[in-house]
Design an enzyme around this catalytic site. Structure first.
Site, short mmCIF file in Angstrom:
data_model
loop_
_atom_site.label_atom_id
_atom_site.label_comp_id
_atom_site.label_asym_id
_atom_site.label_seq_id
_atom_site.Cartn_x
_atom_site.Cartn_y
_atom_site.Cartn_z
N HIS A 1 31.98 -20.10 12.56
CA HIS A 1 30.67 -19.16 12.45
C HIS A 1 31.29 -18.13 11.95
O HIS A 1 31.27 -17.35 10.70
CB HIS A 1 29.46 -18.68 12.57
CG HIS A 1 28.96 -20.22 13.69
ND1 HIS A 1 29.02 -20.65 14.72
CD2 HIS A 1 28.15 -21.03 12.62
CE1 HIS A 1 28.34 -21.67 15.24
NE2 HIS A 1 27.45 -21.77 14.28
N GLN B 1 15.82 -31.47 12.79
CA GLN B 1 16.77 -31.86 12.79
C GLN B 1 17.43 -32.72 14.53
O GLN B 1 18.40 -32.67 13.78
CB GLN B 1 18.12 -31.54 12.18
CG GLN B 1 18.77 -29.97 12.48
CD GLN B 1 19.45 -28.80 12.42
OE1 GLN B 1 19.08 -28.26 11.05
NE2 GLN B 1 20.21 -29.15 12.24
N LYS C 1 33.52 -28.83 8.53
CA LYS C 1 33.44 -29.68 9.45
C LYS C 1 31.73 -30.33 9.42
O LYS C 1 32.78 -31.67 10.27
CB LYS C 1 33.31 -29.04 10.99
CG LYS C 1 33.03 -29.73 11.95
CD LYS C 1 33.57 -29.30 13.19
CE LYS C 1 33.13 -29.86 14.37
NZ LYS C 1 31.24 -29.75 14.67
N SER D 1 33.33 -26.28 18.33
CA SER D 1 31.89 -26.37 17.75
C SER D 1 31.02 -25.57 19.08
O SER D 1 31.60 -25.82 20.17
CB SER D 1 31.90 -28.03 17.55
OG SER D 1 30.91 -28.46 18.41
#
Ligand code: PAF
Length: 281
Positions: A35, A59, A147, A183
């Site tokens: 980020h 989502q 990614k 991640s």
């Protein structure tokens, strides 16, 4: 840095900055160096930088990790402040989705492949929140990590097809020293799985090397899969190669090929990819 939770506060801030270029970094929080790379690029390229932290229920599928998705607003605020952003938008769910209109957005064919196969509706949910955020913020540029290559391809296609006045900026994947892609979900790996997880990238690297040498896609895929199966306790969801960004299996006119994988570990499903330039190979 200002933190705001309501659309009203966000828009008051934006109104007082009219005429300036806006860089926007949408996130679901639990921020890491991946980020940070997006925020840094946005900071370099725009007058003001807006970022959002919103774990978007739309989502997540019914059996996915919405409730236990990692959250740490204090750490996120610290990191966003250090990155020099201007406003952090952290809306509660009822601010973003106060009522259901019954009108839905479907990501279509691009969302039927790769992650879309095991996460039906996921990309519809991504487009739902991105549409709202783009309309609220009206960014000049928006930043997404490579990614999530399928997400990026779908957002680029959507923005182009529906004339959203925003430029999408691709940012390279940031990796740990041993190659594991950064991640938020890495935190769910056991120590043993964390050690194994580096083999996703290694398996993809094997696939791309075999493809470069032989141009034999089936062999490249089967060897990459074999490597990951032999070196991890995870279950491969997919390892595939598709033309990028149209995600077609016909490579004839492709300028880039996406080698992508997803692997289920006990408490985390990890994804990674390598994008190879076809020209000059
Ligand atoms: O990539 C993510 O973190 C999310 O899918 C996004 C783009 C912030 C939309 O919720």
């Amino acid at each position: 840095m200002k933190t705001v939770q309501t659309i009203n506060e966000l828009q008051n801030f934006l109104d007082s900055n009219k005429g300036k270029s806006i860089g926007f970094v949408p996130t679901m929080g639990y921020l890491h160096e991946g980020h940070l790379a997006l925020l840094t690029k946005a900071r370099e390229q725009n007058d003001i930088v807006v970022s959002s932290i919103f774990v978007n229920p739309a989502q997540f599928g019914p059996n996915e990790d919405l409730d236990r998705y990692p959250r740490d607003i204090e750490h996120d605020t610290e990191l966003a402040t250090k990155a020099g952003i201007d406003v952090l938008f952290v809306p509660p769910v009822n601010e973003m989705y106060p009522s259901e209109s019954g009108i839905t957005i479907h990501a279509g064919e691009l969302s039927t492949k790769l992650c879309g196969e095991s996460r039906p509706g996921h990309f519809d949910g991504v487009l739902k929140v991105i549409t709202k955020l783009f309309h609220l913020i009206q960014p000049t540029k928006a930043y997404f990590g490579q990614k999530d290559a399928q997400q990026l391809a779908i957002i680029e296609t959507f923005v182009k097809a529906y004339n959203f006045p925003v430029q999408i900026e691709r940012v390279s994947t940031v990796r740990e020293a041993d190659g594991l892609a950064k991640s938020s979900r890495n935190v769910f790996l056991s120590e043993k799985e964390r050690a194994e997880a580096i083999h996703l990238y290694k398996g993809l690297t094997i696939s791309t090397e075999i493809w470069r040498e032989t141009k034999d896609i089936s062999l490249a895929i089967s060897e990459g899969k074999r490597y990951i199966e032999q070196n991890t306790s995870g279950k491969i969801d997919y390892l595939e190669a598709l033309a990028y960004p149209n995600l077609q299996s016909d490579f004839n006119h492709a300028e880039q090929i996406l080698f992508a994988t997803a692997v289920f570990f006990e408490n985390a499903r990890l994804i990674d990819n390598i994008i190879v330039d076809v020209k000059g190979v």
